[in-house]
Design a protein around this motif. Structure first.
Motif, mmCIF file in Angstrom:
data_model
loop_
_atom_site.group_PDB
_atom_site.id
_atom_site.type_symbol
_atom_site.label_atom_id
_atom_site.label_comp_id
_atom_site.label_asym_id
_atom_site.label_seq_id
_atom_site.Cartn_x
_atom_site.Cartn_y
_atom_site.Cartn_z
ATOM 1 N N GLN A 192 89.043 69.076 -63.432
ATOM 2 C CA GLN A 192 88.623 68.270 -62.287
ATOM 3 C C GLN A 192 89.572 67.102 -62.028
ATOM 4 N N VAL A 193 90.159 66.551 -63.108
ATOM 5 C CA VAL A 193 91.161 65.498 -62.935
ATOM 6 C C VAL A 193 92.383 66.062 -62.219
ATOM 7 N N LEU A 194 92.822 67.229 -62.642
ATOM 8 C CA LEU A 194 93.994 67.844 -62.004
ATOM 9 C C LEU A 194 93.699 68.230 -60.562
ATOM 10 N N ARG A 195 92.460 68.619 -60.274
ATOM 11 C CA ARG A 195 92.074 68.957 -58.902
ATOM 12 C C ARG A 195 92.293 67.764 -57.965
ATOM 13 N N ARG A 196 92.031 66.570 -58.458
ATOM 14 C CA ARG A 196 92.133 65.366 -57.613
ATOM 15 C C ARG A 196 93.521 64.728 -57.655
#
Length: 294
Positions: free
Chosen positions: A167-171
């Motif tokens: 989810q961090v990489l998604r953002r």
């Protein structure tokens, strides 16, 4: 039947890793007289090319792959030294690519494709370097500029263990992606194994850059384009930007060198301005086709 990926038809090749076989995953797509093979930056998978590669597949055959432990490739316990990364790159190049090809490298992928072009001059017709990190910038300057990277890659391992890294990489890195490309990038890059592989690449990067600096510069005699992120605004800032200066020196060192700047300051130019990257690849593809047809 072959699997599919957002970046084309998936397949694997097998290499012998110490006493155990290991699979390297790659994808192919598109058709054309020239093949374009992409190399990702430090700790990143094929997904960083998810916007530029489909544009290139409209006029060329494309090859993207995942280094050990990243994407869909098997992990390895061997340290991810520069030599190990180069060997995997050459394995894919020798096995999957035939005829004239253009190598495209982002960030730490830049010196990998430059070295590969020097190793395979009969095959490589041109290189596109996307905001690469280069031994011409100086290994010690790069180490100081990337001083927080060790903590970052360590934190990514813990985030992956908590199930939060995807989810961090998604953002962050993958915020420009959507659909299947985004789902693949988040699922694959959020794994603990991928985070460990990225950390191993970082731990071996600066020693690798020191070796390249001591034995280089490694600039093959092929048509070459450097694309630089526009971090600077004034003449003084450009003069002090050692990354920019290393790119300019590389482009000037070859007869057909070209140096262009992106419109943004983003290091991931291929995700922010994929059309710019594809256009430079198309330019070299046209030149290479003319040269190899003559």
């Amino acid at each position: 039947m072959s699997e599919r990926s957002a970046l084309g038809t998936s397949d694997h090749l097998t290499v012998q890793d110490e006493r155990h076989p290991r699979r390297i995953h790659y994808c192919t797509d598109g058709h054309g007289p020239v093949t374009v093979m992409f190399e990702a930056g430090l700790g990143k998978s094929r997904s960083t090319w998810a916007l530029a590669q489909p544009l290139v597949a409209r006029f060329a055959r494309t090859v993207v792959y995942d280094r050990a432990g990243l994407g869909r490739s098997d992990a390895t316990v061997a340290p991810r030294t520069f030599g190990a990364l180069l060997r995997d790159h050459l394995t894919v190049l020798d096995t999957v690519v035939s005829g004239p090809c253009i190598l495209v490298g982002h960030s730490y992928g830049g010196p990998i494709v430059r070295r590969a072009a020097a190793e395979r001059p009969e095959k490589v017709a041109g290189i596109v370097l996307v905001d690469e990190v280069s031994e011409l910038a100086g290994a010690d300057l790069l180490r100081r500029a990337m001083g927080g990277a060790g903590a970052l890659y360590g934190a990514q391992v813990w985030l992956a263990r908590l199930g939060l890294l995807g989810q961090v990489l998604r953002r962050t890195y993958f915020r420009a992606l959507e659909g299947e490309a985004l789902r693949e990038a988040v699922a694959e890059s959020g794994r603990v194994g991928a985070a460990k592989a990225a950390r191993s690449e970082w731990q071996n990067m600066i020693p690798g850059m020191h070796d390249l600096e001591a034995t280089g510069p490694h600039i093959p005699a092929v048509t070459l384009t450097e694309i630089t992120s526009k971090r600077s605004r004034t003449a003084e800032e450009f003069d002090n930007d050692f990354i920019y200066q290393s790119h300019r020196a590389t482009a000037a060192a070859v007869a057909d060198g070209r140096h262009v700047s992106s419109h943004s300051r983003d290091h991931y130019i291929q995700l922010v301005e994929p059309e710019l990257v594809a256009a430079e690849i198309r330019r070299l593809s046209d030149l290479s086709h003319i040269r190899f047809s003559a």
